[in-house]
Design a protein around this motif. Structure first.
Motif, mmCIF file in Angstrom:
data_model
loop_
_atom_site.group_PDB
_atom_site.id
_atom_site.type_symbol
_atom_site.label_atom_id
_atom_site.label_comp_id
_atom_site.label_asym_id
_atom_site.label_seq_id
_atom_site.Cartn_x
_atom_site.Cartn_y
_atom_site.Cartn_z
ATOM 1 N N HIS A 1 0.833 -1.201 0.000
ATOM 2 C CA HIS A 1 0.000 0.000 0.000
ATOM 3 C C HIS A 1 0.870 1.255 0.000
ATOM 4 C CE1 HIS A 1 -2.999 2.973 1.228
ATOM 5 N NE2 HIS A 1 -3.932 2.094 0.895
ATOM 6 N N PRO A 2 0.606 2.217 -0.877
ATOM 7 C CA PRO A 2 1.495 3.387 -0.987
ATOM 8 C C PRO A 2 1.540 4.274 0.250
ATOM 9 C CG PRO A 2 -0.461 3.648 -2.374
ATOM 10 C CD PRO A 2 -0.449 2.235 -1.899
ATOM 11 N N GLN A 3 0.515 4.220 1.098
ATOM 12 C CA GLN A 3 0.536 5.037 2.313
ATOM 13 C C GLN A 3 0.798 4.238 3.587
ATOM 14 O OE1 GLN A 3 -2.228 6.029 -0.059
ATOM 15 N NE2 GLN A 3 -0.517 7.321 -0.710
ATOM 16 N N ARG A 4 0.831 2.911 3.492
ATOM 17 C CA ARG A 4 1.026 2.096 4.695
ATOM 18 C C ARG A 4 2.317 1.282 4.665
ATOM 19 N NH1 ARG A 4 -4.943 1.011 4.285
ATOM 20 N NH2 ARG A 4 -4.495 -1.032 3.378
ATOM 21 N N GLY A 5 2.788 0.949 3.483
ATOM 22 C CA GLY A 5 3.986 0.130 3.387
ATOM 23 C C GLY A 5 5.249 0.935 3.646
#
Length: 468
Positions: A367-371
């Protein structure tokens, strides 16, 4: 060439507690696919294969690519496709009153010891005896993790203490070369399934590699293998190291950050893992000085020179134990230094500390905002190899230099016409009103009059209201 990536999946409530098991989470993830195609095993518009594998693992197999940069873009496009499905699954859960997040992990191990793979596919000539080629590559493959391992905090296992490992897959392969995949878990699978004209081609199916996150690491993983195959096919002089116990050595190498693990060869001599990689890297550098770039298609000279430069620099970092040389490009180095920083911050040396295990796992969240890796990319701390524009192009368009282009055009036309079709790697079939099929045995052919005719027939039927 192509990549097959299996993803881990987890559904967690906003307070971090798991709320759905993997099977149920995967059903939510694939709900839009099943509603559209009545199947959880499909080819999508960019000609890649998207499916739900055994064990509730979403999997993406990229379309056929003929150069490194193209493959990197389509590999990354698979992440983007699954991220979109994850977002839709979260919306569906919210509508049912469940406030939860779907996490998709590009890794190879879960928290209870199960392993899943990232498989590499390379098309080679039918004239090559695959088992012999595989045995010649064994020393390279078991040491390749030094330059492109994903890194992990491994539990105590088979006599090894818990601690940091360079590779996630090293503890989960048991044979060198075999026709099995799950029972034996070999490093190279010899099952004869070329997905092409079997009189001309074979498929080399490499199972031993890690699922890599950083684009430069993936480029080095694939690029170094391409160079090894090119050198062997051209008869370039290479040492033929026959390792006595490859599956044993691969585990030792994974736990030795110095690269000095000695490999015992069948003739009784030894060579260090680092020396193996240095010898092959130097051979690749020498080979590139006289390599004749392909007239059409293939990986460019500039791209392969870039691979060898990173390969050489990574080996230098190991030799000098100066990981700052590659700490923005090589996955296991990035993760190792990240873990070390948090060990100091949290004052813990316990590799099984739940906070560190969570950190390890979050590194692989796509995920671009969680990884974590994706956030490091956005901050410029981790380098990229390709552009976001290339990824967006690959997400919706098949490679235009291979057979995948024909599959992509056919699928797009079928979607526009609402036509019932059946597709696999080699065949395009229009199911109604009369079943009509075209076979594509040549993976390098991006033009075919028969496919054009089949699409025209489909469009004629659509205009006549056959599919209404």
């Amino acid at each position: 060439m192509g990549l097959e990536t299996e993803y881990g999946i987890m559904c967690a409530a906003t307070n971090g507690v798991r709320c759905l098991g993997p099977d149920e989470a995967a059903r939510y993830l694939f709900r839009p696919i099943v509603e559209k195609y009545s199947s959880s095993n499909v080819f999508i518009r960019n000609a890649s294969r998207l499916y739900l594998d055994v064990g509730a693992h979403p999997e993406v197999a990229t379309a056929e690519c003929d150069n490194l940069r193209q493959l990197l873009a389509h590999d990354r496009a698979g992440d983007a496709t699954l991220t979109d499905l994850g977002f839709l699954a979260e919306q569906a859960l919210a509508q049912e009153g469940v406030d939860a997040k779907i996490h998709l992990f590009r890794n190879n191990v879960d928290t209870i010891g199960n392993s899943y793979g990232c498989h590499e596919n390379y098309l080679i000539s039918r004239d090559v005896l695959l088992k012999n080629l595989g045995n010649r590559l064994m020393a390279f493959l078991i040491t390749r993790q030094l330059v492109c391992g994903a890194g992990t905090l491994a539990p105590k296992n088979s006599g090894y203490p818990a601690g940091f490992c360079i590779s996630q897959r090293a503890d989960h392969v048991w044979e060198g070369v075999s026709s099995a995949t799950t029972r034996a878990r070999p490093m190279i699978n010899t099952r004869d399934e070329p997905h092409a004209d079997s009189s001309r081609f074979r498929r080399m199916h490499v199972i031993v590699g890690d699922s890599t996150m950083a684009e430069p690491t993936t480029a080095l993983k694939i690029g170094s293998m391409l160079l090894m195959l090119e050198m062997m096919e051209s008869g370039w002089p290479l040492p033929e190291w026959e390792v006595a116990q490859p599956s044993h050595h691969i585990r030792d190498i994974a736990r030795d950050l110095s690269g000095q693990t000695p490999l015992v060869l069948k003739d009784g001599t030894t060579v260090s893992a680092l020396e193996v990689q240095e010898t092959y890297c130097q051979a690749a550098s020498d080979y590139l000085r006289q390599r004749q770039p392909p007239a059409q298609g293939g990986t460019s000279q500039a791209e392969l020179l870039k691979v060898v430069e990173l390969w050489s620099r990574t080996l230098e970092a190991l030799r000098k134990q100066d990981f700052s040389l590659v700490d923005q490009e090589i996955d296991w180095v990035i993760k190792y230094q990240l873990i070390r920083r948090y060990q100091e911050r949290w004052n813990t040396e316990d590799p099984r500390d739940p906070r560190l295990i969570n950190l390890d796992l979050r590194y692989h969240d796509i995920h671009p905002q969680r990884g974590l890796l994706r956030l490091l990319e956005q901050r410029g701390v981790v380098k990229r190899w390709i552009t976001e524009e290339e990824v967006l192009q690959a997400k919706d368009h098949a490679p235009d230099t291979t057979r995948a282009h024909l599959r992509g055009c056919f699928l797009q036309a079928a979607e526009n016409c609402h036509a019932p079709v059946t597709v696999d790697w080699v065949r395009l079939k229009l199911d109604r009103p009369e079943p009509t099929m075209v076979e594509l045995p040549d993976p390098f052919s991006a033009v075919d009059d028969k496919v054009d005719e089949l699409i025209a027939t489909m469009q004629d039927h659509s205009e006549q209201g056959v599919y209404s």
